[in-house]
Design an enzyme around this catalytic site. Sequence first.
Site, PDB file in Angstrom:
ATOM      1  N   CYS A  54       0.810  -1.237   0.000  1.00 12.49           N
ATOM      2  CA  CYS A  54       0.000   0.000   0.000  1.00 12.49           C
ATOM      3  C   CYS A  54       0.836   1.277   0.000  1.00 12.49           C
ATOM      4  CB  CYS A  54      -0.941  -0.009   1.199  1.00 12.49           C
ATOM      5  SG  CYS A  54      -2.131  -1.361   1.203  1.00 12.49           S
ATOM      6  N   HIS A 109      -2.650   6.584   4.043  1.00 12.46           N
ATOM      7  CA  HIS A 109      -1.600   5.629   4.431  1.00 12.46           C
ATOM      8  C   HIS A 109      -0.198   6.080   4.025  1.00 12.46           C
ATOM      9  CE1 HIS A 109      -0.737   1.058   5.184  1.00 12.46           C
ATOM     10  NE2 HIS A 109      -0.200   1.862   6.090  1.00 12.46           N
TER      11      HIS A 109
END
Length: 470
Positions: A54, A109
Site C-alpha cells: 500500500c 496511508h
Amino acid sequence: MAAKGPNILYVFADQWRRQAVGFAGEDPVLTPHIDRFAQESLVFRNALSSTPLCSPHRAALMTGRYPLSTGVYTNCKLGADLMLRPEEIGIGDVLKEAGYQTGYIGKWHLDLPEQNVSDEPESGARHWDAYTPPGPKRHGFDFWYSYGAYDHHLEPHYWRDTPEMIQVSQWSCEHETDVAIDYMRRLDRDRPFALFLSWNPPHSPFELVPDKYKEIYRDREVPFRPNVRYDTLQAHTGEPFEAGRDKLEQYMRDYYAAVTGIDEQFGRLLAALEELGLERDTIVVLSSDHGELMGAHGLMAKHSWHEESIGIPCVIRWSDRMAPGTTDVLFNSPDIMPTLLGLAGIAIPDTVEGTDVSGSLLGTEGNRPSSAFLAAVPGRKDVLEQFARAGLDNKQYGWRGVRTERYTYVVNRGYSPGEGTERLLYDNDADPYQLNPERLSSAAESPVAARLEEELRKYLQRTQDPFVLD
C-alpha cells in the site's frame, strides 16, 4: 490567470488485481459499469505496482519517485518511522500551484502512525492509523476527507481539518463516493479540479462487504486459476492464512462481491460527471495500488513478484482526446504522476524518476519504456530486528526485478538473514500462470537473464538502491 487544463478524477481501490474485472475475461467477477467504461477508454495490459504494497505504491503515485527514493519502502506502520516526507514534491503540490482545485478522499496511508509518537493521540487514531493535519504533509490537497489506515470497511472513520474523528455506519466505498459527488457539485466551474478518491475494499478483511453484493456470488461457481494451491496458504512474507478449498472459495466470493460493489460506486461517479456536464473535460482514471494473490502459488495478499500481485487494472478515459482501445505500454507506479501532468500540459518537476508516457497514450510520438523496475524490501518489525541483530542492512535484501512486456526477471535475497540468493526468469507469454520459471545460479546462464540483469543493475544505480546483485 487560473489554469484551464483538463479536470482529473483519479480513482483507485486497494488490493484489486488486474484479473478481477469483467472485461479482462479472467476472474468471474461482474463489473458492468467498469466494462462499459473500458469500451470508451484506453485499457492498459501492463499496468504495474512497482512495490506491491500500500504505502510504497502510494508514495510513488504521489511523487513519481521509486519507493526507496522516497524512503517509503514498506508500509507506514507501528514500529517503523516511515512516512512521505513533507518536503517531497507531490502531484497535489504541482496541481495546486497550477491553479487546480485539489481534493483527497479515502485511505491515505502515507503519514506516520500517531501511536508511534503518542499512546493516546487527540484524534483517537490507533494502530497504523493517523490524522494528517492541514499543512505540508497533505501535499497540496485542499479538500481533505481521509484517514491513514483503518480496515473496518462497514464502520469507517475520517478526519477533515481538525482532530475530531468522523465516524460513519456505511460501507466505506459508498460513503466516500457520496462525499466525492458532493465535492464535484460544489466546485468552482471556472477552475479545473483534481480529485483523488482512494477506496479501501477489496482489501481484506474480505467479509466486510454489504450483503447485497455477497448474495450475487452465494451460489456462483468460483473456479481456481491453474496456479492456485490451497492446502496451505501464507503471505509471501510468511504470515499464515487459514487454508483449505472451502476457505479459499469464501475469500474469493467475498473479494468478488467487493469488486462488484466498487463497480456500482464507480457507475455513480460516472453518472455524476455526466449530470454535471463534466464528462468531456475530465480525465478519468480507474486503477489500484497493487493486486491480490488469492491462493496463486499458495500465497495470499501481495508483496510478491507474481502477476496477481504486481498487476493492477488501469483504465483511462479522456473523451475526444484519447482513442479507446488497449495498450501494451509498460505503466509503472512512478509513471503515473508525470503522465498525468503530461496529459494536463503541466511542467514535470526535476525530482520525478518515472516516465511520462502521455505522448504514447495520445497516439503521438512519445516515451515508451522497455522495462519496469520492481522492488520489495523486508519491513516486518520482527524481521527488521533480526537484520539489526545480525548487523545487516535490510534494504540490501528482499527482491528486485525487471518486468518487460514478455518477461519477469527476479533476484531474490530473501526476507530474513541467511536465506541465500535465487534468480528466476519467467516467460509470461509461454507460461502466463508463471508455473515454470527458469531457475538460474547466474544470469550468465541465459542471454535473456543476462540482458535483464544489466537493466536491473542500471535501475539500482539510478535509484541508489543498496541491494546486492553479486
